[in-house]
Design a protein around this motif. Structure first.
Motif, mmCIF file in Angstrom:
data_model
loop_
_atom_site.group_PDB
_atom_site.id
_atom_site.type_symbol
_atom_site.label_atom_id
_atom_site.label_comp_id
_atom_site.label_asym_id
_atom_site.label_seq_id
_atom_site.Cartn_x
_atom_site.Cartn_y
_atom_site.Cartn_z
ATOM 1 N N SER A 41 0.942 -1.125 0.150
ATOM 2 C CA SER A 41 -0.002 -0.146 0.057
ATOM 3 C C SER A 41 0.870 1.153 0.073
ATOM 4 C CB SER A 41 -0.966 -0.232 1.234
ATOM 5 O OG SER A 41 -1.651 -1.142 1.115
ATOM 6 N N VAL A 42 0.953 2.010 -0.948
ATOM 7 C CA VAL A 42 1.818 3.146 -1.196
ATOM 8 C C VAL A 42 1.224 4.507 -1.016
ATOM 9 C CG1 VAL A 42 3.782 3.778 -3.092
ATOM 10 C CG2 VAL A 42 3.179 1.383 -2.697
ATOM 11 N N ARG A 43 1.875 5.223 -0.475
ATOM 12 C CA ARG A 43 1.615 6.823 -0.620
ATOM 13 C C ARG A 43 2.824 7.538 -1.154
ATOM 14 N NH1 ARG A 43 -1.968 10.591 0.482
ATOM 15 N NH2 ARG A 43 -1.204 12.744 1.259
ATOM 16 N N ALA A 44 2.522 8.039 -2.365
ATOM 17 C CA ALA A 44 3.812 8.875 -2.918
ATOM 18 C C ALA A 44 3.542 10.582 -2.882
ATOM 19 C CB ALA A 44 3.864 8.557 -4.344
ATOM 20 N N GLU A 45 4.602 11.069 -2.737
ATOM 21 C CA GLU A 45 4.784 12.516 -2.491
ATOM 22 C C GLU A 45 5.744 12.991 -3.225
ATOM 23 O OE1 GLU A 45 5.452 16.120 0.921
ATOM 24 O OE2 GLU A 45 5.352 14.064 1.628
ATOM 25 N N ARG A 46 5.560 14.050 -4.034
ATOM 26 C CA ARG A 46 6.658 14.604 -5.085
ATOM 27 C C ARG A 46 7.368 15.787 -4.189
ATOM 28 N NH1 ARG A 46 6.751 14.058 -10.603
ATOM 29 N NH2 ARG A 46 8.340 15.455 -11.803
ATOM 30 N N VAL A 47 8.658 15.692 -3.987
ATOM 31 C CA VAL A 47 9.203 16.622 -3.100
ATOM 32 C C VAL A 47 9.836 17.632 -3.883
ATOM 33 C CG1 VAL A 47 11.179 16.709 -1.382
ATOM 34 C CG2 VAL A 47 10.258 14.508 -2.060
ATOM 35 N N THR A 48 8.438 18.496 -4.344
ATOM 36 C CA THR A 48 8.796 19.744 -5.037
ATOM 37 C C THR A 48 7.731 20.398 -4.976
ATOM 38 O OG1 THR A 48 7.767 18.942 -7.061
ATOM 39 C CG2 THR A 48 10.031 18.893 -6.995
ATOM 40 N N SER A 49 7.803 21.783 -4.994
ATOM 41 C CA SER A 49 6.604 22.818 -4.806
ATOM 42 C C SER A 49 5.641 22.890 -5.602
ATOM 43 C CB SER A 49 7.299 24.136 -4.738
ATOM 44 O OG SER A 49 7.742 24.844 -5.954
ATOM 45 N N ASP A 50 5.746 22.058 -6.755
ATOM 46 C CA ASP A 50 4.629 22.139 -7.706
ATOM 47 C C ASP A 50 4.013 20.657 -7.892
ATOM 48 O OD1 ASP A 50 6.999 21.341 -9.066
ATOM 49 O OD2 ASP A 50 6.676 22.193 -10.851
ATOM 50 N N GLY A 51 4.688 19.760 -6.996
ATOM 51 C CA GLY A 51 4.072 18.363 -7.422
ATOM 52 C C GLY A 51 2.984 18.214 -6.591
ATOM 53 N N GLY A 52 2.435 16.843 -6.393
ATOM 54 C CA GLY A 52 1.333 16.552 -5.809
ATOM 55 C C GLY A 52 1.501 15.163 -5.258
ATOM 56 N N THR A 53 0.384 14.483 -4.823
ATOM 57 C CA THR A 53 0.446 13.223 -4.145
ATOM 58 C C THR A 53 -0.391 12.211 -4.692
ATOM 59 O OG1 THR A 53 -1.341 13.707 -2.729
ATOM 60 C CG2 THR A 53 0.780 14.328 -1.761
ATOM 61 N N ALA A 54 -0.053 10.878 -4.663
ATOM 62 C CA ALA A 54 -0.793 9.861 -5.225
ATOM 63 C C ALA A 54 -0.971 8.510 -4.149
ATOM 64 C CB ALA A 54 -0.045 9.625 -6.570
ATOM 65 N N ALA A 55 -1.676 7.727 -4.162
ATOM 66 C CA ALA A 55 -1.806 6.410 -3.492
ATOM 67 C C ALA A 55 -2.206 5.417 -4.375
ATOM 68 C CB ALA A 55 -2.571 6.669 -2.232
ATOM 69 N N TRP A 56 -1.409 4.080 -4.180
ATOM 70 C CA TRP A 56 -2.082 2.958 -4.911
ATOM 71 C C TRP A 56 -1.744 1.628 -4.181
ATOM 72 C CZ3 TRP A 56 2.089 5.791 -6.304
ATOM 73 C CH2 TRP A 56 3.182 5.192 -6.656
ATOM 74 N N THR A 57 -2.318 0.545 -4.461
ATOM 75 C CA THR A 57 -1.813 -0.722 -4.080
ATOM 76 C C THR A 57 -1.410 -1.382 -5.131
ATOM 77 O OG1 THR A 57 -3.434 -0.553 -2.200
ATOM 78 C CG2 THR A 57 -2.453 -2.988 -2.780
ATOM 79 N N GLU A 58 -0.252 -2.326 -4.980
ATOM 80 C CA GLU A 58 0.362 -3.187 -6.063
ATOM 81 C C GLU A 58 0.871 -4.489 -5.486
ATOM 82 O OE1 GLU A 58 3.536 -0.744 -7.797
ATOM 83 O OE2 GLU A 58 5.131 -1.655 -7.011
ATOM 84 N N ILE A 59 1.138 -5.529 -6.153
ATOM 85 C CA ILE A 59 1.612 -6.525 -5.927
ATOM 86 C C ILE A 59 2.802 -7.001 -6.334
ATOM 87 C CG2 ILE A 59 1.100 -9.160 -5.937
ATOM 88 C CD1 ILE A 59 -1.898 -8.354 -5.697
ATOM 89 N N GLU A 60 3.925 -7.316 -5.758
ATOM 90 C CA GLU A 60 5.298 -7.674 -6.426
ATOM 91 C C GLU A 60 5.447 -9.093 -6.157
ATOM 92 O OE1 GLU A 60 8.418 -5.359 -5.038
ATOM 93 O OE2 GLU A 60 7.823 -3.319 -5.770
ATOM 94 N N VAL A 61 6.069 -9.725 -7.002
ATOM 95 C CA VAL A 61 6.469 -11.204 -6.867
ATOM 96 C C VAL A 61 7.859 -11.372 -7.506
ATOM 97 C CG1 VAL A 61 6.297 -13.674 -7.434
ATOM 98 C CG2 VAL A 61 4.126 -12.032 -7.345
ATOM 99 N N GLU A 62 8.773 -11.529 -6.327
ATOM 100 C CA GLU A 62 10.155 -11.621 -6.737
ATOM 101 C C GLU A 62 10.788 -12.867 -6.621
ATOM 102 O OE1 GLU A 62 14.470 -9.536 -5.393
ATOM 103 O OE2 GLU A 62 12.475 -8.644 -4.590
ATOM 104 N N LEU A 63 11.510 -13.337 -7.552
ATOM 105 C CA LEU A 63 12.116 -14.577 -7.567
ATOM 106 C C LEU A 63 13.173 -14.875 -6.780
ATOM 107 C CD1 LEU A 63 11.389 -17.201 -9.410
ATOM 108 C CD2 LEU A 63 13.426 -16.619 -11.000
ATOM 109 N N ALA A 64 13.371 -15.867 -5.958
ATOM 110 C CA ALA A 64 14.274 -16.063 -5.082
ATOM 111 C C ALA A 64 15.653 -16.573 -5.947
ATOM 112 C CB ALA A 64 14.155 -17.451 -4.247
ATOM 113 N N ASP A 65 16.730 -16.400 -5.441
ATOM 114 C CA ASP A 65 18.108 -16.716 -5.890
ATOM 115 C C ASP A 65 18.008 -18.169 -6.473
ATOM 116 O OD1 ASP A 65 18.807 -14.094 -5.343
ATOM 117 O OD2 ASP A 65 20.001 -14.878 -3.835
ATOM 118 N N ASP A 66 18.577 -18.346 -7.886
ATOM 119 C CA ASP A 66 18.440 -19.661 -8.189
ATOM 120 C C ASP A 66 17.091 -20.444 -8.517
ATOM 121 O OD1 ASP A 66 21.448 -19.219 -8.263
ATOM 122 O OD2 ASP A 66 21.347 -20.146 -6.165
#
Length: 506
Positions: free
Chosen positions: A139-164
């Motif tokens: 569950s992600v909340r993003a904030e642009r670190v500039t005076s003219d930026g905004g915010t956003a929020a979303w949910t995503e799923i990641e699947v990362e392969l284990a070594d080998d």
């Protein structure tokens, strides 16, 4: 301590109401083990112009989770990245700073986006409890670190392969996720999505009709591609990745060759100083690359001998000699990339592309201007090959064949640059030039190898070691060079047939 990890993962959209399906039984997954929820706080850094993200690179400082610290990620291919980690510190570690220097130059990096995530981690394991992959729901909340930026929020799923683990596992997991209504994310990374969703609204500008590409357009496109290749290969050279020095040197030579070949399109009064600096860079890269090629050649020759022909500590002497020479060249190469002269060269290439010194011929059709430049290189090559063929075997012929090799390479690069505009005729011409260049290159490599073998034989003799094997290898290199000289007339005849030229002149 620096750590490098090959990251193979896929990202998915988690639509409202969608739940991760049961993955047990999928491609060897015996159980899904909950690993708890982690709070992650990451600040992503880039230049003000976002040069890193433009090349698919991410640099962040993250707290929370089991791998908090500085992370630098380089793209390898779709869904695969190399992640380089440094321990948590207040400032950007020196190692990572060097790896992004070709992009940042002297400007440094600044915070651009902050991502605060709640990560629900689950391990996908086999029947032995071995990790196959890690699945996380973020569950992600993003904030642009500039005076003219905004915010956003979303949910995503990641699947990362284990070594080998088997990469086919990701395909099987994706099939199950898709059935549950969970689809692949169009964003390449969290940072890319955050920048897109928090960016200020762009100002609308009227569209312009694009004219047919001119000769200048084609040349500039080629120059831009080679410049981008140099910048992209910089971190690979610093990491000592296989073939990276060679590829960077090739891009440097191609770029310099284009500036010289297409002097009727780009003003050489402006480009020659840049070309001089490219020549310097290619020479510096050559110190490491030439030793790499020589090492490979001598080792291959030695491997081709039966044990009965290897007398004395030949392999150990060759190894010690090679390590001593490569160690110094390696340090020198990295020192060059850290120097102000190299960074100034990159800046000058950017300036050249931003305001190209186009001559009147640049506006002409590529079918007219480009063949002339390629054929001019061909004429130079013909003169040098003819001179080499007139000379008897010996040092003068060796030098003449080396000059012909450089001319063949330049003719090949000229044709490659013209290829997108001239099509198959230019590509066929380039292939023939490459065949000639390969023959002449092998001859030159034999010249360099003989010089090295003589040096090694002298050192062995001084140490009281047998010189038989060194002399045998020297003789075989002499035979290789002689065979190349016998083949040259035939290879040149095939490369210089009239139809090769007429195809370009159409």
């Amino acid at each position: 301590m620096v750590q490098t990890k090959r990251e193979i993962e896929r990202k998915y959209e988690a639509a409202s109401g969608a739940e991760v399906p049961d993955l047990t039984g999928v491609s060897g997954i015996a159980d899904v083990v909950a690993r708890g929820v982690a709070e992650l706080d990451a600040v992503y850094y880039d230049t003000a112009e976002l040069r890193l993200v433009a090349d698919g690179i991410t640099l962040r400082r993250r707290t929370g989770g089991g791998d908090e610290g500085w992370h630098l990620k380089f793209p390898v291919s779709a869904g695969i990245r190399d992640e380089i980690r440094e321990p948590l510190a207040d400032t950007l570690p020196r190692t990572l700073s060097g790896l992004v220097r070709s992009r940042t130059r002297g400007t440094g990096v600044v915070p651009v986006v902050r991502l605060v995530s709640k990560r629900d981690v689950r391990h996908l394991v086999d029947d032995q409890g071995e990790l196959l992959a890690e699945l996380s729901v973020d569950s992600v909340r993003a904030e642009r670190v500039t005076s003219d930026g905004g915010t956003a929020a979303w949910t995503e799923i990641e699947v990362e392969l284990a070594d080998d683990a088997d990469p086919m596992l990701l395909d099987a997991v994706e099939k199950r996720l898709r059935k549950a209504g969970i689809t692949p994310s169009p964003a390449t990374s969290k940072l890319a999505r955050a920048l897109a969703e928090t960016a200020p609204k762009p100002k609308k500008t009227p569209g312009r009709k694009r004219a047919h590409p001119t000769a200048g357009d084609h040349v500039l496109t080629y120059i831009r591609h080679q410049t981008e290749a140099i910048v992209a290969l910089d971190p690979a050279v610093r990491r000592d990745l296989p073939d990276s020095v060679h590829q960077m040197r090739v891009a440097t030579r191609r770029l310099r060759s284009a500036l010289r070949t297409y002097g009727k399109i780009l003003d050489r009064g402006v480009t020659d100083p840049v070309g001089d600096e490219l020549k310097w860079l290619a020479a510096e890269l050559g110190i490491d690359r030439d030793q790499e090629v020589l090492d490979a050649r001598l080792c291959a020759r030695l491997d081709g001998l039966s044990r009965t022909l290897i007398l004395g500590p030949v392999r150990s002497r060759l190894g010690i000699w090679s390590v001593a020479r490569r160690g110094g060249s390696r340090r020198r190469t990295v020192g060059v990339l850290d120097g102000t002269r190299y960074l100034a060269l990159l800046d000058s290439l950017d300036a050249l592309l931003a305001a190209p010194p186009l001559l009147p011929a640049a506006s002409s059709a590529p079918e007219r201007a480009l063949p002339r430049a390629v054929l001019k290189e061909y004429e130079r090559l013909a003169t040098r090959v003819g001179h080499a063929l007139e000379l008897p075997p010996g040092e003068d012929r060796d030098l003449a064949m080396h000059d012909a090799r450089k001319a063949a390479k330049r003719a090949r690069y000229a044709a490659e640059a013209a290829g997108p505009a001239l099509g198959k005729p230019a590509k066929r011409f380039a292939r023939r030039m490459k065949a000639l260049q390969t023959l002449l290159g092998d001859h030159q490599d034999s010249v360099v190898a003989r010089d090295a073998l003589r040096t090694l034989a002298v050192q062995a003799h001084a140490a009281g070691e047998p010189g038989f094997t060194w002399g045998l290898l020297y003789g075989r290199e002499e035979a290789t060079a002689a065979a190349g000289e016998r083949e040259l007339p035939g290879v040149w005849e095939r490369a210089s047939r009239p139809r090769v030229r007429s195809a370009l002149e159409r």
